[in-house]
Design a protein around this motif. Sequence first.
Motif, PDB file in Angstrom:
ATOM      1  N   VAL A  42       0.854  -1.235   0.163  1.00 20.05           N
ATOM      2  CA  VAL A  42       0.222  -0.067  -0.200  1.00 20.05           C
ATOM      3  C   VAL A  42       0.970   1.392   0.103  1.00 20.05           C
ATOM      4  O   VAL A  42       0.769   2.174  -0.813  1.00 20.05           O
ATOM      5  N   ALA A  43       1.807   1.333   0.869  1.00 18.35           N
ATOM      6  CA  ALA A  43       2.898   2.390   1.043  1.00 18.35           C
ATOM      7  C   ALA A  43       3.354   2.617  -0.252  1.00 18.35           C
ATOM      8  O   ALA A  43       3.681   3.825  -0.999  1.00 18.35           O
ATOM      9  N   GLY A  44       3.899   1.501  -0.923  1.00 21.15           N
ATOM     10  CA  GLY A  44       4.710   1.687  -2.271  1.00 21.15           C
ATOM     11  C   GLY A  44       3.783   2.425  -3.392  1.00 21.15           C
ATOM     12  O   GLY A  44       4.278   3.121  -4.209  1.00 21.15           O
ATOM     13  N   LYS A  45       2.629   1.953  -3.256  1.00 21.40           N
ATOM     14  CA  LYS A  45       1.457   2.262  -4.348  1.00 21.40           C
ATOM     15  C   LYS A  45       1.335   3.694  -3.999  1.00 21.40           C
ATOM     16  O   LYS A  45       1.302   4.707  -5.124  1.00 21.40           O
ATOM     17  N   VAL A  46       1.186   4.312  -2.954  1.00 27.95           N
ATOM     18  CA  VAL A  46       0.844   5.511  -2.725  1.00 27.95           C
ATOM     19  C   VAL A  46       2.009   6.499  -2.918  1.00 27.95           C
ATOM     20  O   VAL A  46       1.893   7.539  -3.589  1.00 27.95           O
ATOM     21  N   SER A  47       3.137   5.904  -2.733  1.00 28.16           N
ATOM     22  CA  SER A  47       4.431   6.935  -3.081  1.00 28.16           C
ATOM     23  C   SER A  47       4.445   6.868  -4.363  1.00 28.16           C
ATOM     24  O   SER A  47       4.919   7.976  -4.990  1.00 28.16           O
ATOM     25  N   THR A  48       4.082   5.879  -5.163  1.00 30.17           N
ATOM     26  CA  THR A  48       4.255   5.889  -6.502  1.00 30.17           C
ATOM     27  C   THR A  48       3.322   6.787  -7.168  1.00 30.17           C
ATOM     28  O   THR A  48       3.644   7.587  -8.075  1.00 30.17           O
ATOM     29  N   SER A  49       1.921   6.770  -6.948  1.00 29.18           N
ATOM     30  CA  SER A  49       0.924   7.566  -7.400  1.00 29.18           C
ATOM     31  C   SER A  49       1.340   9.251  -6.859  1.00 29.18           C
ATOM     32  O   SER A  49       0.987   9.841  -7.495  1.00 29.18           O
ATOM     33  N   PRO A  93       3.437  18.934  -0.586  1.00 28.55           N
ATOM     34  CA  PRO A  93       4.529  19.268   0.409  1.00 28.55           C
ATOM     35  C   PRO A  93       5.342  18.074   0.857  1.00 28.55           C
ATOM     36  O   PRO A  93       4.680  16.990   0.781  1.00 28.55           O
ATOM     37  N   ALA A  94       6.482  18.319   1.679  1.00 27.50           N
ATOM     38  CA  ALA A  94       7.157  17.226   2.343  1.00 27.50           C
ATOM     39  C   ALA A  94       6.328  16.591   3.373  1.00 27.50           C
ATOM     40  O   ALA A  94       5.585  17.190   3.873  1.00 27.50           O
ATOM     41  N   GLY A  95       6.441  15.301   3.413  1.00 30.26           N
ATOM     42  CA  GLY A  95       5.740  14.644   4.349  1.00 30.26           C
ATOM     43  C   GLY A  95       4.427  14.138   3.794  1.00 30.26           C
ATOM     44  O   GLY A  95       3.681  13.305   4.399  1.00 30.26           O
ATOM     45  N   THR A  96       3.933  14.408   2.642  1.00 27.90           N
ATOM     46  CA  THR A  96       2.638  13.912   2.257  1.00 27.90           C
ATOM     47  C   THR A  96       2.560  12.557   1.880  1.00 27.90           C
ATOM     48  O   THR A  96       1.326  12.046   2.166  1.00 27.90           O
ATOM     49  N   GLU A  97       3.667  12.031   1.354  1.00 20.07           N
ATOM     50  CA  GLU A  97       3.594  10.545   0.951  1.00 20.07           C
ATOM     51  C   GLU A  97       3.325   9.848   2.209  1.00 20.07           C
ATOM     52  O   GLU A  97       2.655   8.834   2.290  1.00 20.07           O
ATOM     53  N   GLU A  98       3.968  10.099   3.392  1.00 17.67           N
ATOM     54  CA  GLU A  98       3.974   9.547   4.853  1.00 17.67           C
ATOM     55  C   GLU A  98       2.506   9.472   5.076  1.00 17.67           C
ATOM     56  O   GLU A  98       1.683   8.564   5.776  1.00 17.67           O
ATOM     57  N   ALA A  99       1.823  10.705   5.116  1.00 17.51           N
ATOM     58  CA  ALA A  99       0.559  11.104   5.735  1.00 17.51           C
ATOM     59  C   ALA A  99      -0.597  10.319   4.708  1.00 17.51           C
ATOM     60  O   ALA A  99      -1.570   9.663   5.410  1.00 17.51           O
ATOM     61  N   ALA A 100      -0.299  10.383   3.613  1.00 15.99           N
ATOM     62  CA  ALA A 100      -1.254   9.607   2.611  1.00 15.99           C
ATOM     63  C   ALA A 100      -1.336   8.071   2.840  1.00 15.99           C
ATOM     64  O   ALA A 100      -2.219   7.369   2.688  1.00 15.99           O
ATOM     65  N   GLY A 114      -6.762  20.180   0.825  1.00 17.18           N
ATOM     66  CA  GLY A 114      -6.408  21.003  -0.314  1.00 17.18           C
ATOM     67  C   GLY A 114      -5.436  20.106  -1.368  1.00 17.18           C
ATOM     68  O   GLY A 114      -4.955  20.583  -2.502  1.00 17.18           O
ATOM     69  N   LEU A 115      -5.351  18.755  -0.996  1.00 15.78           N
ATOM     70  CA  LEU A 115      -4.679  17.835  -1.907  1.00 15.78           C
ATOM     71  C   LEU A 115      -5.587  16.805  -2.220  1.00 15.78           C
ATOM     72  O   LEU A 115      -5.384  15.717  -1.579  1.00 15.78           O
ATOM     73  N   PRO A 116      -6.491  16.718  -3.107  1.00 12.68           N
ATOM     74  CA  PRO A 116      -7.128  15.530  -3.375  1.00 12.68           C
ATOM     75  C   PRO A 116      -6.449  14.300  -3.995  1.00 12.68           C
ATOM     76  O   PRO A 116      -6.998  13.342  -3.803  1.00 12.68           O
ATOM     77  N   GLN A 117      -5.315  14.768  -4.457  1.00 10.06           N
ATOM     78  CA  GLN A 117      -4.574  13.557  -5.060  1.00 10.06           C
ATOM     79  C   GLN A 117      -4.031  12.647  -3.935  1.00 10.06           C
ATOM     80  O   GLN A 117      -3.776  11.343  -4.191  1.00 10.06           O
ATOM     81  N   ALA A 118      -4.084  13.044  -2.680  1.00  7.49           N
ATOM     82  CA  ALA A 118      -3.449  12.188  -1.679  1.00  7.49           C
ATOM     83  C   ALA A 118      -4.498  11.062  -1.387  1.00  7.49           C
ATOM     84  O   ALA A 118      -4.259   9.988  -1.167  1.00  7.49           O
ATOM     85  N   ALA A 119      -5.819  11.587  -1.351  1.00  9.93           N
ATOM     86  CA  ALA A 119      -6.890  10.588  -1.299  1.00  9.93           C
ATOM     87  C   ALA A 119      -6.970   9.536  -2.215  1.00  9.93           C
ATOM     88  O   ALA A 119      -7.313   8.286  -2.081  1.00  9.93           O
ATOM     89  N   ALA A 151      -4.624   8.460  -4.164  1.00 10.28           N
ATOM     90  CA  ALA A 151      -3.652   7.811  -4.105  1.00 10.28           C
ATOM     91  C   ALA A 151      -3.504   6.827  -2.940  1.00 10.28           C
ATOM     92  O   ALA A 151      -3.329   5.551  -3.163  1.00 10.28           O
ATOM     93  N   PHE A 152      -4.329   7.212  -1.990  1.00  9.47           N
ATOM     94  CA  PHE A 152      -4.485   6.231  -0.750  1.00  9.47           C
ATOM     95  C   PHE A 152      -5.415   5.142  -1.163  1.00  9.47           C
ATOM     96  O   PHE A 152      -5.322   4.021  -0.928  1.00  9.47           O
ATOM     97  N   MET A 153      -6.753   5.310  -1.855  1.00 13.16           N
ATOM     98  CA  MET A 153      -7.552   4.743  -2.360  1.00 13.16           C
ATOM     99  C   MET A 153      -7.110   3.595  -3.371  1.00 13.16           C
ATOM    100  O   MET A 153      -7.157   2.478  -3.418  1.00 13.16           O
ATOM    101  N   SER A 154      -6.133   4.083  -4.246  1.00  6.67           N
ATOM    102  CA  SER A 154      -5.556   3.275  -5.150  1.00  6.67           C
ATOM    103  C   SER A 154      -4.393   2.239  -4.441  1.00  6.67           C
ATOM    104  O   SER A 154      -4.200   1.044  -4.919  1.00  6.67           O
TER     105      SER A 154
END
Length: 109
Positions: free
Chosen positions: A21-28, A35-42, A50-55, A57-60
């Motif tokens: 899951v973390a690898g796919k989110v990071s890739t997405s 901003p920094a730390g977004t990949e870990e939070a997502a 303000g960052l719909p790509q994070a949601a 990416a998490f669902m993906s």
Amino acid sequence: MQTTCIQLGGALGTAVLSAVVAGKVSTSLHGTAAPAGTEEAASAGVPIPGLPQAAEAFMSGLHTGLVVSAVLVWAAALLALLALRLREQPPRDLATVLEETVGGEAGHP
């Protein structure tokens, strides 16, 4: 032994699926101007305003993790079925073998 296998499987399964899951989110999120730390939070499923790509990416990432786990469950089920089919028959006593050979008529007049 059974408890050890259950605990080991649960720990390894959680670790492997979390990594998927973390690898796919990071890739997405790799190509976005996040901003920094977004990949870990997502990866943890934390909503980022303000960052719909994070949601997305998490669902993906969850989708990929669930597909991987479904494939692993099917593979384990097929291995279990194969193991049951290949399991050796328990030994039988002589009376049972003779009864099956004669057709159950040996002891009856």
